[in-house]
Motif scaffolding. Structure first.
Motif, short mmCIF file in Angstrom:
data_model
loop_
_atom_site.label_atom_id
_atom_site.label_comp_id
_atom_site.label_asym_id
_atom_site.label_seq_id
_atom_site.Cartn_x
_atom_site.Cartn_y
_atom_site.Cartn_z
N UNK A 153 17.87 35.08 46.22
CA UNK A 153 17.72 33.86 47.27
C UNK A 153 18.23 34.29 48.38
N UNK A 154 17.48 34.06 49.43
CA UNK A 154 17.67 34.37 50.83
C UNK A 154 17.86 33.08 51.96
N UNK A 155 18.61 33.59 52.55
CA UNK A 155 18.74 32.55 53.82
C UNK A 155 17.56 32.80 54.72
N UNK A 156 16.67 32.02 55.17
CA UNK A 156 15.51 32.24 55.57
C UNK A 156 15.37 32.99 56.91
N UNK A 157 16.71 32.58 57.78
CA UNK A 157 16.70 33.11 59.29
C UNK A 157 16.71 34.55 59.13
N UNK A 158 17.66 35.10 57.99
CA UNK A 158 18.23 36.18 57.95
C UNK A 158 16.74 37.18 57.37
N UNK A 159 16.06 36.47 56.33
CA UNK A 159 14.99 37.31 55.76
C UNK A 159 13.76 37.48 56.97
N UNK A 160 13.50 36.42 57.75
CA UNK A 160 12.69 36.55 59.09
C UNK A 160 12.97 37.70 59.83
N UNK A 161 14.34 37.68 60.17
CA UNK A 161 14.62 38.97 61.15
C UNK A 161 14.60 40.04 60.43
N UNK A 162 15.09 40.28 59.22
CA UNK A 162 15.03 41.60 58.23
C UNK A 162 13.37 41.96 58.23
N UNK A 163 12.43 41.01 57.95
CA UNK A 163 11.16 41.24 57.74
C UNK A 163 10.50 41.53 58.96
N UNK A 164 10.89 41.12 60.19
CA UNK A 164 10.45 41.48 61.46
C UNK A 164 10.54 43.02 61.91
N UNK A 165 11.97 43.18 61.33
CA UNK A 165 12.43 44.55 61.83
C UNK A 165 11.80 45.57 61.04
N UNK A 166 11.28 45.14 59.77
CA UNK A 166 10.89 45.99 58.83
C UNK A 166 9.31 46.28 59.26
N UNK A 167 8.52 45.43 60.20
CA UNK A 167 7.23 45.64 60.61
C UNK A 167 6.28 44.57 59.78
N UNK A 168 7.10 43.46 59.07
CA UNK A 168 6.19 42.58 58.46
C UNK A 168 6.57 41.34 59.19
N UNK A 169 5.30 41.13 59.94
CA UNK A 169 5.54 40.04 61.00
C UNK A 169 5.05 38.63 60.45
N UNK A 170 4.24 38.70 59.38
CA UNK A 170 3.25 37.53 58.78
C UNK A 170 3.95 36.57 57.83
N UNK A 171 5.24 37.08 57.39
CA UNK A 171 5.74 36.28 56.18
C UNK A 171 6.61 35.00 56.92
N UNK A 172 6.34 34.58 58.00
CA UNK A 172 7.36 33.45 58.18
C UNK A 172 6.81 32.09 57.75
N UNK A 173 5.51 31.93 57.37
CA UNK A 173 5.14 30.71 56.98
C UNK A 173 5.85 30.74 55.38
N UNK A 174 6.20 31.64 54.78
CA UNK A 174 6.46 31.45 53.42
C UNK A 174 8.18 31.36 53.16
N UNK A 175 8.75 31.47 54.56
CA UNK A 175 10.23 31.50 54.44
C UNK A 175 10.67 30.16 55.20
N UNK A 176 10.18 28.97 54.51
CA UNK A 176 10.77 27.88 54.85
C UNK A 176 11.15 27.09 53.76
N UNK A 177 12.14 26.34 53.60
CA UNK A 177 12.78 25.58 52.65
C UNK A 177 13.44 26.50 51.75
N UNK A 178 13.92 26.09 50.63
CA UNK A 178 14.61 26.98 49.50
C UNK A 178 13.88 28.25 49.10
N UNK A 179 14.18 29.40 49.64
CA UNK A 179 13.53 30.53 49.38
C UNK A 179 13.99 31.50 48.22
#
Length: 168
Positions: free
Chosen positions: A58-84
């Motif tokens: 279970x992740x906090x969306x904001x933290x996951x978005x930052x971690x994904x972008x830092x890893x070069x995965x820029x297209x996952x933001x649409x899935x990181x909304x709501x309880x994830x």
């Protein structure tokens, strides 16, 4: 004019760093909505996915978005909304997708949002179709079976010829 300086709390930096560390070296992720799941059900899913070395977190969306972008995965933001909840998959992605859809179709209120498989963005329908594909091991077994069939047929024919000559 007053200058706005954002002060990021140290615990938030650590949380993002922790996610990046857990996701390091992983190129496949499946995102799901876990609303309605009990702790026992999440534990059951984690136990099943642990067999494939997959982390179900279970992740906090904001933290996951930052971690994904830092890893070069820029297209996952649409899935990181709501309880994830994120399944971070180090091995075969379709085996994990199949397991998650089995849980979702087995009465658990798990809703697959989509995923990133080896850098390619998949929506929920594409992940479901992907989950129905044979695993790598199954594909290798099918290939080996196809390669073995002509050799078996040749061996059978040669044996029949040898048996026929012995019979005369």
């Amino acid at each position: 004019m007053a200058e706005y300086i954002a002060k990021v709390q140290e615990n938030k930096k650590e949380a993002v760093a922790s996610l990046k560390e857990k996701f390091n070296g992983i190129s496949s992720f499946i995102f799901a909505d876990y609303r309605g799941l009990t702790v026992a059900q999440i534990t059951e899913i984690r136990k099943k996915l642990r067999e494939t070395d997959t982390e179900f977190k279970v992740v906090k969306n904001r933290f996951a978005k930052i971690a994904m972008k830092d890893m070069g995965i820029n297209n996952a933001d649409d899935f990181l909304k709501g309880p994830t909840v994120v399944a971070a998959i180090p091995g075969e992605s379709n085996v994990v997708a199949k397991a998650l859809f089995d849980f979702a179709n087995g009465g658990m209120p798990l809703v697959i949002k989509g995923g990133v498989v080896d850098g390619t963005l998949f929506d929920a329908k594409q992940i479901e179709a992907f989950s129905k594909l044979p695993s790598r091991a199954q594909l290798i077994a099918m290939l080996m079976g196809m390669m073995k069939a002509p050799v078996q047929k040749l061996a059978g024919t040669l044996q029949a010829v040898a048996d026929q000559k012995e019979g005369k």
